[in-house]
Motif scaffolding. Structure first.
Motif, PDB file in Angstrom:
ATOM      1  N   MET A  89       0.811  -1.200   0.000  1.00 16.70           N
ATOM      2  CA  MET A  89       0.000   0.000   0.000  1.00 16.70           C
ATOM      3  C   MET A  89       0.857   1.268   0.000  1.00 16.70           C
ATOM      4  SD  MET A  89      -3.488  -0.664   0.438  1.00 16.70           S
ATOM      5  CE  MET A  89      -3.996   0.868   1.116  1.00 16.70           C
ATOM      6  N   LYS A  90       2.138   1.155   0.279  1.00 21.20           N
ATOM      7  CA  LYS A  90       2.990   2.340   0.379  1.00 21.20           C
ATOM      8  C   LYS A  90       2.959   3.131  -0.929  1.00 21.20           C
ATOM      9  CE  LYS A  90       7.594   3.835   1.560  1.00 21.20           C
ATOM     10  NZ  LYS A  90       8.961   3.430   1.831  1.00 21.20           N
ATOM     11  N   GLY A  91       2.715   4.448  -0.784  1.00 22.60           N
ATOM     12  CA  GLY A  91       2.685   5.324  -1.938  1.00 22.60           C
ATOM     13  C   GLY A  91       1.314   5.484  -2.578  1.00 22.60           C
ATOM     14  N   ARG A  92       0.340   4.698  -2.141  1.00 21.91           N
ATOM     15  CA  ARG A  92      -1.007   4.786  -2.713  1.00 21.91           C
ATOM     16  C   ARG A  92      -1.794   5.903  -2.053  1.00 21.91           C
ATOM     17  NH1 ARG A  92      -4.065  -0.690  -3.267  1.00 21.91           N
ATOM     18  NH2 ARG A  92      -5.208   0.571  -4.752  1.00 21.91           N
ATOM     19  N   SER A  93      -2.636   6.551  -2.839  1.00 23.64           N
ATOM     20  CA  SER A  93      -3.533   7.575  -2.321  1.00 23.64           C
ATOM     21  C   SER A  93      -4.816   6.883  -1.871  1.00 23.64           C
ATOM     22  CB  SER A  93      -3.824   8.589  -3.422  1.00 23.64           C
ATOM     23  OG  SER A  93      -4.628   9.619  -2.934  1.00 23.64           O
ATOM     24  N   VAL A  94      -5.276   7.198  -0.658  1.00 19.81           N
ATOM     25  CA  VAL A  94      -6.460   6.540  -0.107  1.00 19.81           C
ATOM     26  C   VAL A  94      -7.398   7.588   0.497  1.00 19.81           C
ATOM     27  CG1 VAL A  94      -5.302   4.358   0.403  1.00 19.81           C
ATOM     28  CG2 VAL A  94      -5.393   6.132   2.141  1.00 19.81           C
ATOM     29  N   GLY A  95      -8.645   7.203   0.645  1.00 22.78           N
ATOM     30  CA  GLY A  95      -9.636   8.005   1.337  1.00 22.78           C
ATOM     31  C   GLY A  95     -10.180   7.200   2.503  1.00 22.78           C
ATOM     32  N   LEU A  96     -10.370   7.837   3.648  1.00 24.76           N
ATOM     33  CA  LEU A  96     -10.864   7.168   4.848  1.00 24.76           C
ATOM     34  C   LEU A  96     -11.966   7.993   5.491  1.00 24.76           C
ATOM     35  CD1 LEU A  96      -7.501   6.181   6.575  1.00 24.76           C
ATOM     36  CD2 LEU A  96      -9.063   4.643   5.417  1.00 24.76           C
ATOM     37  N   LEU A  97     -12.876   7.307   6.144  1.00 21.01           N
ATOM     38  CA  LEU A  97     -13.908   7.946   6.957  1.00 21.01           C
ATOM     39  C   LEU A  97     -13.838   7.287   8.315  1.00 21.01           C
ATOM     40  CD1 LEU A  97     -16.442   9.761   7.264  1.00 21.01           C
ATOM     41  CD2 LEU A  97     -17.776   7.787   6.552  1.00 21.01           C
ATOM     42  N   GLY A  98     -13.615   8.073   9.354  1.00 23.49           N
ATOM     43  CA  GLY A  98     -13.503   7.495  10.687  1.00 23.49           C
ATOM     44  C   GLY A  98     -13.517   8.549  11.769  1.00 23.49           C
ATOM     45  N   VAL A  99     -13.292   8.092  12.995  1.00 16.68           N
ATOM     46  CA  VAL A  99     -13.313   8.950  14.180  1.00 16.68           C
ATOM     47  C   VAL A  99     -11.881   9.297  14.569  1.00 16.68           C
ATOM     48  CG1 VAL A  99     -14.007   9.078  16.599  1.00 16.68           C
ATOM     49  CG2 VAL A  99     -15.453   7.887  14.961  1.00 16.68           C
ATOM     50  N   LEU A 100     -11.652  10.570  14.881  1.00 21.93           N
ATOM     51  CA  LEU A 100     -10.329  11.034  15.272  1.00 21.93           C
ATOM     52  C   LEU A 100     -10.044  10.668  16.726  1.00 21.93           C
ATOM     53  CD1 LEU A 100      -7.810  12.723  14.527  1.00 21.93           C
ATOM     54  CD2 LEU A 100      -9.030  14.705  15.421  1.00 21.93           C
ATOM     55  N   ALA A 101      -8.898  10.074  16.955  1.00 21.05           N
ATOM     56  CA  ALA A 101      -8.435   9.759  18.307  1.00 21.05           C
ATOM     57  C   ALA A 101      -7.048  10.372  18.472  1.00 21.05           C
ATOM     58  CB  ALA A 101      -8.372   8.250  18.513  1.00 21.05           C
ATOM     59  N   LYS A 102      -6.726  10.802  19.696  1.00 16.35           N
ATOM     60  CA  LYS A 102      -5.424  11.398  19.975  1.00 16.35           C
ATOM     61  C   LYS A 102      -4.759  10.623  21.097  1.00 16.35           C
ATOM     62  CE  LYS A 102      -7.056  16.021  18.864  1.00 16.35           C
ATOM     63  NZ  LYS A 102      -7.220  17.397  19.339  1.00 16.35           N
ATOM     64  N   GLY A 103      -3.449  10.644  21.107  1.00 18.37           N
ATOM     65  CA  GLY A 103      -2.722   9.965  22.161  1.00 18.37           C
ATOM     66  C   GLY A 103      -1.283  10.450  22.221  1.00 18.37           C
ATOM     67  N   TYR A 104      -0.497   9.835  23.089  1.00 14.54           N
ATOM     68  CA  TYR A 104       0.916  10.149  23.245  1.00 14.54           C
ATOM     69  C   TYR A 104       1.712   8.852  23.184  1.00 14.54           C
ATOM     70  CZ  TYR A 104      -0.633  14.707  24.842  1.00 14.54           C
ATOM     71  OH  TYR A 104      -1.218  15.939  24.904  1.00 14.54           O
ATOM     72  N   ASP A 105       2.875   8.886  22.520  1.00 13.30           N
ATOM     73  CA  ASP A 105       3.711   7.693  22.464  1.00 13.30           C
ATOM     74  C   ASP A 105       4.589   7.621  23.716  1.00 13.30           C
ATOM     75  OD1 ASP A 105       5.785   9.504  22.042  1.00 13.30           O
ATOM     76  OD2 ASP A 105       6.193   8.866  19.991  1.00 13.30           O
ATOM     77  N   GLN A 106       5.486   6.644  23.760  1.00 17.03           N
ATOM     78  CA  GLN A 106       6.327   6.433  24.937  1.00 17.03           C
ATOM     79  C   GLN A 106       7.310   7.580  25.177  1.00 17.03           C
ATOM     80  OE1 GLN A 106       6.270   4.558  22.219  1.00 17.03           O
ATOM     81  NE2 GLN A 106       8.309   4.000  21.538  1.00 17.03           N
ATOM     82  N   HIS A 107       7.535   8.435  24.173  1.00 15.12           N
ATOM     83  CA  HIS A 107       8.438   9.574  24.318  1.00 15.12           C
ATOM     84  C   HIS A 107       7.689  10.874  24.599  1.00 15.12           C
ATOM     85  CE1 HIS A 107      11.587   6.951  22.901  1.00 15.12           C
ATOM     86  NE2 HIS A 107      10.883   6.675  21.815  1.00 15.12           N
ATOM     87  N   GLY A 108       6.365  10.791  24.755  1.00 16.85           N
ATOM     88  CA  GLY A 108       5.565  11.973  25.030  1.00 16.85           C
ATOM     89  C   GLY A 108       5.166  12.757  23.795  1.00 16.85           C
TER      90      GLY A 108
END
Length: 74
Positions: free
Chosen positions: A1-20
């Motif tokens: 899939m790398k390099g392909r253009s896609v469209g998505l419909l979904g819910v936005l979620a936010k978070g923090y990784d192990q480095h903040g």
């Protein structure tokens, strides 16, 4: 899939990784994909229809870059 253009419909979620470092996910019924950066800030739980290009982050995981917001509903 790398390099392909896609469209998505979904819910936005936010978070923090192990480095903040903040990250954004778009979750749809098929799973979740990380977003590189958003052109505008939206609150968590916003329903987004987006377009973007599939790339890989430094860990080899899929990430959506060049994100364009098609529509947003709070």
């Amino acid at each position: 899939m790398k390099g392909r253009s896609v469209g998505l419909l979904g819910v936005l979620a936010k978070g923090y990784d192990q480095h903040g470092k903040r990250f954004y996910l778009i979750a749809d019924p098929t799973g979740a994909i990380m977003l590189d950066r958003l052109p505008k800030l939206y609150p968590k739980g916003t329903i987004l229809q987006i377009k973007g290009t599939v790339s890989q982050d430094e860990n080899g995981m899929p990430i959506l870059t060049n994100v364009e917001i098609v529509s947003a509903k709070p």
